[in-house]
Design an enzyme around this catalytic site. Structure first.
Site, PDB file in Angstrom:
ATOM      1  N   ALA A  68    -107.834 -27.820  51.408  1.00  0.00           N
ATOM      2  CA  ALA A  68    -107.444 -26.851  49.719  1.00  0.00           C
ATOM      3  C   ALA A  68    -107.800 -25.552  50.091  1.00  0.00           C
ATOM      4  CB  ALA A  68    -109.654 -27.301  50.552  1.00  0.00           C
ATOM      5  N   GLY A 113    -108.346 -30.026  53.702  1.00  0.00           N
ATOM      6  CA  GLY A 113    -108.538 -31.165  52.610  1.00  0.00           C
ATOM      7  C   GLY A 113    -107.062 -32.723  52.350  1.00  0.00           C
ATOM      8  N   GLU A 116    -108.429 -35.093  54.178  1.00  0.00           N
ATOM      9  CA  GLU A 116    -110.411 -35.997  53.918  1.00  0.00           C
ATOM     10  C   GLU A 116    -108.901 -37.256  52.888  1.00  0.00           C
ATOM     11  OE1 GLU A 116    -111.930 -32.179  53.351  1.00  0.00           O
ATOM     12  OE2 GLU A 116    -113.557 -33.021  53.416  1.00  0.00           O
ATOM     13  N   GLU A 136    -111.368 -26.445  59.378  1.00  0.00           N
ATOM     14  CA  GLU A 136    -112.508 -25.987  58.317  1.00  0.00           C
ATOM     15  C   GLU A 136    -113.215 -24.763  59.036  1.00  0.00           C
ATOM     16  OE1 GLU A 136    -111.888 -29.193  58.663  1.00  0.00           O
ATOM     17  OE2 GLU A 136    -112.116 -29.720  56.011  1.00  0.00           O
TER      18      GLU A 136
END
Ligand code: COA
Length: 262
Positions: A68, A113, A116, A136
């Protein structure tokens, strides 16, 4: 919608869609605009009756998706972070819910992300240069686009917890050993390997492929007995299709089947 951060292309007379995250300057990091574009593109693929398989990859040879977007996340309030996580989660769920097989072609960093996004796909083919991880906790946050859930379901609770809580990244060969990826190939062969698999899928009965995906995916959320009831129902459903008659007739007539998805 004109895309700025992704590319949606089609191959093999539209049967294979290729979705590329295209922000190489930020190593294809996912900001809100990129997630919105992904949601739009996935909805288009979902509505495309001719689509048989989707390949998801990242632009350039360095990153699949490096996570992200950290510069976009840094100023977020609690409520904004909640909305951002929900947005990312909706994209991952939309990928998962696509009726056709979705293959992630991981060409480099698949962190946070990015990992993911790959996990939301049905399976992963990695280049030898790929690096996977959920880093993260280095940023003081947990994974937010489904990583705690899908990684644990795919490789098991203990392995997922180790990777998430230590933020340790793993190379393609370890990802293969852990069952995170299905295949590892040299980087220059990644797209061809993805296309080769997508072509195999495209040659099969499209309804049979769709209901097979549905049975595996939905069945994993059921106990075994109910999963088998679901399978039996979908098995019988397929017998009402012209593809079923064609597939069995072609076998008995010793010729290749010609499926038209009806
Ligand atoms: N969000 C926003 N920008 C990112 C990013 C991310 N997740 N990952 C990389 N970038 C940007 C960098 O800030 C840099 O931008 P700049 O050129 O304007 O400075 C550019 O992409 C190139 O990254 P850089 O760090 O210089 O490349 P590198 O080869 O030295 O390192 C990584 C590559 C992937 C190891 C490193 O970029 C990294 O650790 N990224 C963050 C990974 C992460 O924590 N992801 C989870 C987020 S939830």
């Amino acid at each position: 919608m004109t895309y700025q951060n992704i590319i949606l292309e089609h191959a093999e007379a539209g049967q294979i869609s290729v979705l590329t995250v295209n922000r190489p300057k930020a190593l294809n990091a996912l900001n809100a605009a990129t997630l919105d574009e992904l949601a739009h593109a996935i909805a288009r693929v979902a509505e495309d009756a001719g689509a048989r398989a989707l390949l998801v990859t990242g632009a350039g040879d360095k990153a699949f998706v490096a996570g992200a977007d950290i510069s976009a996340m840094r100023p977020m309030s609690t409520l904004e972070a909640h909305a951002f996580s929900e947005k990312g989660t909706r994209v991952m769920q939309a990928i998962e819910a696509l009726p056709i097989p979705v293959i992630a072609l991981v060409n480099g960093y698949a962190l946070g992300g990015g990992c993911e996004l790959a996990l939301a796909c049905d399976w992963i083919i990695a280049s030898e240069r790929a690096l996977f991880g959920q880093p993260e906790v280095n940023l003081g946050i947990p994974p937010g686009f489904g990583g705690t859930q899908r990684l644990a379901r795919l490789i098991g609770r203990a392995r997922a917890l180790e990777l998430i809580t230590t933020a340790r990244s793993i190379k393609a060969d370890e990802a293969l050993r852990l069952g995170l990826v299905n295949h590892v190939v040299p980087g220059e062969q990644l797209m061809e390997k993805g296309l080769e698999m997508a072509r195999l899928i495209a040659a099969k009965g499209p309804i049979a492929v769709r209901v097979s995906k549905q049975a595996v995916q939905r069945g994993l959320d059921l106990d075994l007995a109910n999963g088998c009831v679901l399978e039996t129902t979908l098995f019988a459903f397929a017998f009402g299709t012209a593809d079923c008659k064609e597939g069995m007739t072609a076998f008995l007539e010793k010729r290749p089947a010609k499926f038209d998805g009806k």
